[in-house]
Each structure stands twice: as structure tokens, then as C-alpha cells.
Scaffold this motif. Structure first.
Motif, PDB file in Angstrom:
ATOM      1  N   VAL A  39      53.822 -88.056 -50.745  1.00 48.21           N
ATOM      2  CA  VAL A  39      53.511 -88.666 -49.463  1.00 48.21           C
ATOM      3  C   VAL A  39      52.013 -88.946 -49.338  1.00 48.21           C
ATOM      4  O   VAL A  39      51.589 -89.900 -48.671  1.00 48.21           O
ATOM      5  N   THR A  40      51.192 -88.146 -50.025  1.00 43.73           N
ATOM      6  CA  THR A  40      49.744 -88.341 -49.973  1.00 43.73           C
ATOM      7  C   THR A  40      49.302 -89.598 -50.709  1.00 43.73           C
ATOM      8  O   THR A  40      48.156 -90.030 -50.551  1.00 43.73           O
ATOM      9  N   GLY A  67      58.222 -83.100 -42.671  1.00 43.86           N
ATOM     10  CA  GLY A  67      58.378 -82.303 -43.882  1.00 43.86           C
ATOM     11  C   GLY A  67      58.655 -83.079 -45.145  1.00 43.86           C
ATOM     12  O   GLY A  67      59.027 -82.480 -46.167  1.00 43.86           O
ATOM     13  N   ALA A 111      57.766 -84.426 -48.429  1.00 48.14           N
ATOM     14  CA  ALA A 111      56.691 -84.263 -49.417  1.00 48.14           C
ATOM     15  C   ALA A 111      56.594 -85.465 -50.347  1.00 48.14           C
ATOM     16  O   ALA A 111      55.530 -85.751 -50.889  1.00 48.14           O
ATOM     17  N   HIS A 112      57.713 -86.169 -50.547  1.00 44.63           N
ATOM     18  CA  HIS A 112      57.750 -87.340 -51.419  1.00 44.63           C
ATOM     19  C   HIS A 112      58.512 -88.458 -50.706  1.00 44.63           C
ATOM     20  O   HIS A 112      59.387 -88.195 -49.875  1.00 44.63           O
ATOM     21  N   ALA A 152      55.034 -86.878 -43.131  1.00 44.64           N
ATOM     22  CA  ALA A 152      54.588 -85.508 -43.400  1.00 44.64           C
ATOM     23  C   ALA A 152      54.989 -84.571 -42.268  1.00 44.64           C
ATOM     24  O   ALA A 152      55.354 -83.414 -42.504  1.00 44.64           O
ATOM     25  N   VAL A 161      52.620 -92.427 -42.917  1.00 43.06           N
ATOM     26  CA  VAL A 161      52.690 -91.270 -43.816  1.00 43.06           C
ATOM     27  C   VAL A 161      52.476 -89.979 -43.034  1.00 43.06           C
ATOM     28  O   VAL A 161      53.020 -88.922 -43.396  1.00 43.06           O
ATOM     29  N   ALA A 162      51.710 -90.045 -41.945  1.00 49.65           N
ATOM     30  CA  ALA A 162      51.547 -88.864 -41.096  1.00 49.65           C
ATOM     31  C   ALA A 162      52.878 -88.473 -40.457  1.00 49.65           C
ATOM     32  O   ALA A 162      53.227 -87.284 -40.387  1.00 49.65           O
TER      33      ALA A 162
END
Length: 404
Positions: free
Chosen positions: A25-26, A166, A168-169, A163, A159-160
Motif C-alpha cells: 500500500v505504501t 488494514g 497492507a497490499h 491503510a 492509500v490512506a
């Protein structure tokens, strides 16, 4: 001649959205989401405090005023992140920070500024409203709800949100890998010494920047001389290793039109499109199936062709919608000529005053498809219908904003 719409549809027919890949996600911002993101549980996950203050039973402090505060015993401290579950009994308060779960028994939060900020006991000077300053569980997102829909172009806020529930991908469409080639024996790398007859290769720089601004990754950029063998080798090296080849130059009817010489009859068609600039075009599939868009070599022609044909292809590869045409309008601030039977895309500078948008030709005097410095002054392309030969000041025209 083929119409602009016919040629664009032919170009779009060469491609489909790229297969999805999973990324952290980052690293997902800038990609297009390939699968819906669902909330596995409610958000917020519990009733939470929206303020730094005191969790109270509202009936205990219903009569609190500045002159007659209500004093409560502070029985616990709840910072954000605490897993403690103190009970708020009659006559007590729990000091609480923003984001911490509201303890059982409490039905309102009193902001710290409405108290004396005590730690052992607290004087409440203002009665809270029912449910004051409590973020209710699920008021942002219910469990199972769609947080982000497939096809969303992910930015920071998206993306926030992913996240926060929960994730992660994320499954996303990869950025299309693109090879940018410019052709012409006259081309040299920008900044290199020039001899008579040579010019800097601005087209590959232009198209590389345009591709990357449109969400692609240019994995190979090169200028190739008017040498059929060299071009054939270069294309063979890219065919099958990239998602798209974009070339400029060598598509007309000249003696040294090397792109047309090498690719005609191999699955790439060369034809004329009823537009100005950008009439000569080529498109098709290379031997190993790589889509190729072959643009004319004059810089303004190449840029217009990118906006009209290449950008929609990149959008489809990325899984983005392809819009039918410009929706914005502007008033012509000056008159100009347009060629009969061809849709004109004229670079224009925009001015906005009193809510009205005015478009003026970016090139002073007679324009031309080689005037790359004038292109830098343009904010948009004015779109003149094929049946219009004369644009008069005051005419309203569709415009295509230049985004990069």
C-alpha cells in the motif's frame, strides 16, 4: 482519409488493461486499483473520543455551568492506543485523549477546555450535548462496505483510506512500460555540439515526459538514424519486452521515411488522418505482438498526436476510462484559418477573466507544426471542426487542456 475517431478506435483496439499485480500500500499511489477494497470491519472500530477531555455520564453534569461547576472523581487515564477498559460509574469521569475508546458507562465527552483540567478530580464547567464529541463505531465505514472501487486512480487520500481499513497490499494495474524512439539522421542528443544540418532531439524528450506524466514508465529512449537495419534491430530489441512502442518521424512519403519503410506490410498500417497537424500516422502490432504507435516527426504534430491517440491508449493499458472528447469550451480571442476537411488542433494560451475563458493562438503570426518553442506557451489545444475554415474572434470552441 480516416477520421480522428476511427483512428483512435483502431489504436485502442490494439491494447487491453494490463494484468493486475500486487504492491505494498505504501507504493500504490499513482497506480490504478484493479480490485475493490472492502472494509473487513467497521471504521471506527469502536466508539472513540473526538477530543482531549473527560468521558462522563451526561446525567451527572447536565446542570454544570461556569458559576456552578460539577466536580467528578477521575478514576482512570485513557491515552490513544490504551487497551484498558475502565467503567464510568455515577459521579466519576475518565480522562481521555483523542482516538481512545470511550469507556463503558460514558455517553459524552467534555473537552478539556470546558473543565479545570484536573487529574484526581475534575470540575466540569459546561454541560455537554447528548453524545457530544464521540465518534460512533462504523460512522465512517460499515463492515463489508466498499472503501475504494476498482478503477480508482490512487492518490494520497486513497492509500490512506486503504491503510485505515488494514489493507497492507493492493491489486493494481502496473504502469505501462514504453519505448520512445525518434528517427532522423539529423538528430543529436540535447546539449551535444551541432554541425550544419543537425538539430537536438527534442521529440524523444517531449514524448518521454508526456508518457511519464500520463502514468507510463519509459524504459528505453533512443534516437535512430535513417538506417533501416539499425531501426529494425532497435525495434526487435523492444518487441515483446515493453507494453507499447511510440515512435516519431519517418511516417510520411519522403525518400528517407525509415519507419514506414521498415514496418509497412509487417502488421503496421500507415495512413492519413483528417486532422491538422498530425495527418500521417501509423499503428499496428510488431511481430511479437507489441503495439506500436508511429507519430509524425514535427514536434507539434507529435505532441498533438500524443494527446489525441497515445494518451487514450495509455489510459486503457492502465485501466482508466477513455473519454470521448473535450468537454471544456473557450471563446476565441482572435481569428485564424483552419484547413478544409481536417479537424484542427491549435495550441492556444488561455486567459480567464470575469468567469470567461479566452483562447488565443500560442504562436505569433503564422503557426506551424515545427514551432516547439511556441508549444511551450500553450495551455490547451483548441479543437476546430473539420467543416470550419475560418475561426472568428468570439467563436466558442472545444478545448483540450494540456496537462503536462
Amino acid at each position: 482519409m480516416r477520421t480522428v475517431e476511427e483512428h483512435r478506435e483502431a489504436a485502442l483496439g490494439l491494447v487491453a488493461p494490463l494484468p493486475a499485480e500486487t504492491v505494498p500500500v505504501t507504493r500504490a499511489a499513482g497506480h490504478v486499483l484493479a480490485e475493490d477494497v472492502l472494509a473487513p470491519e467497521a471504521l471506527p472500530r469502536w466508539d472513540a473520543s473526538a477530543m482531549d477531555g473527560y468521558a462522563v455520564r451526561r446525567q451527572d453534569v447536565a446542570g454544570a455551568t461556569e458559576d456552578r461547576p460539577v466536580v467528578l472523581r477521575v478514576v482512570a487515564d485513557l491515552p490513544a492506543g490504551s487497551s484498558a477498559v475502565p467503567t464510568t460509574a455515577t459521579g466519576t469521569a475518565v480522562r481521555i485523549m483523542t482516538g481512545a475508546p470511550v469507556p463503558p458507562g460514558a455517553d459524552a465527552v467534555v473537552p478539556v477546555e470546558h473543565t479545570d483540567a484536573g487529574t484526581d478530580s475534575v470540575a466540569v464547567r459546561r454541560a455537554p450535548a447528548p453524545g457530544a464529541h464521540i465518534r460512533r463505531a462504523g460512522e465512517d465505514v460499515a463492515a463489508g462496505a466498499c472503501v475504494l472501487a476498482s478503477g480508482t486512480l490512487l492518490g494520497a487520500r486513497h492509500v490512506a483510506a486503504a491503510a485505515a481499513v488494514g489493507a497492507a497490499h493492493l491489486a493494481v494495474r502496473p504502469r505501462p512500460r514504453v519505448a520512445v524512439l525518434s528517427t532522423g539522421s539529423e538528430l543529436v542528443e540535447p546539449g551535444a555540439p551541432l554541425v550544419r544540418g543537425q538539430i537536438p532531439d527534442s521529440n524523444s524528450v517531449l514524448l518521454t515526459a508526456a508518457v511519464e506524466a500520463a502514468g507510463g514508465d519509459v524504459v528505453h529512449r533512443a534516437a535512430v538514424a535513417d538506417d533501416p537495419a539499425a531501426l529494425r534491430d532497435l525495434l526487435a530489441a523492444q518487441d515483446g519486452s515493453v507494453d507499447l512502442v511510440v515512435s516519431s518521424g519517418g511516417v510520411s512519403a519522403g525518400a528517407y521515411d525509415v519507419v514506414k519503410e521498415v514496418l509497412a506490410g509487417t502488421g503496421v498500417d500507415f495512413l492519413e488522418v483528417a486532422m491538422q497537424p498530425g495527418k500521417p500516422q501509423g499503428l499496428g502490432l510488431l511481430p511479437h505482438g507489441t503495439p506500436a504507435l508511429c507519430l509524425p516527426g514535427n514536434p507539434v504534430s507529435a505532441f498533438v498526436s500524443f494527446e489525441v491517440f497515445v494518451r487514450p491508449v495509455l489510459n486503457r493499458l492502465r485501466g482508466l476510462p477513455v473519454h470521448p472528447g473535450p468537454a471544456e469550451r473557450a471563446v476565441a480571442g482572435a481569428g485564424w484559418r483552419s484547413p478544409a476537411g481536417r479537424r484542427q488542433y491549435l495550441p492556444v494560451a488561455l486567459e480567464e477573466a470575469d468567469g470567461a475563458l479566452t483562447a488565443r493562438p500560442a504562436a505569433a503570426g503564422k503557426g506551424g507544426s515545427h514551432l516547439v518553442a511556441s508549444l511551450a506557451r500553450a495551455d490547451a489545444l483548441a479543437v476546430v471542426p473539420a467543416d470550419t475554415q475560418e475561426v472568428a474572434a468570439g467563436d466558442v470552441l472545444p478545448i483540450l487542456r494540456i496537462s503536462g
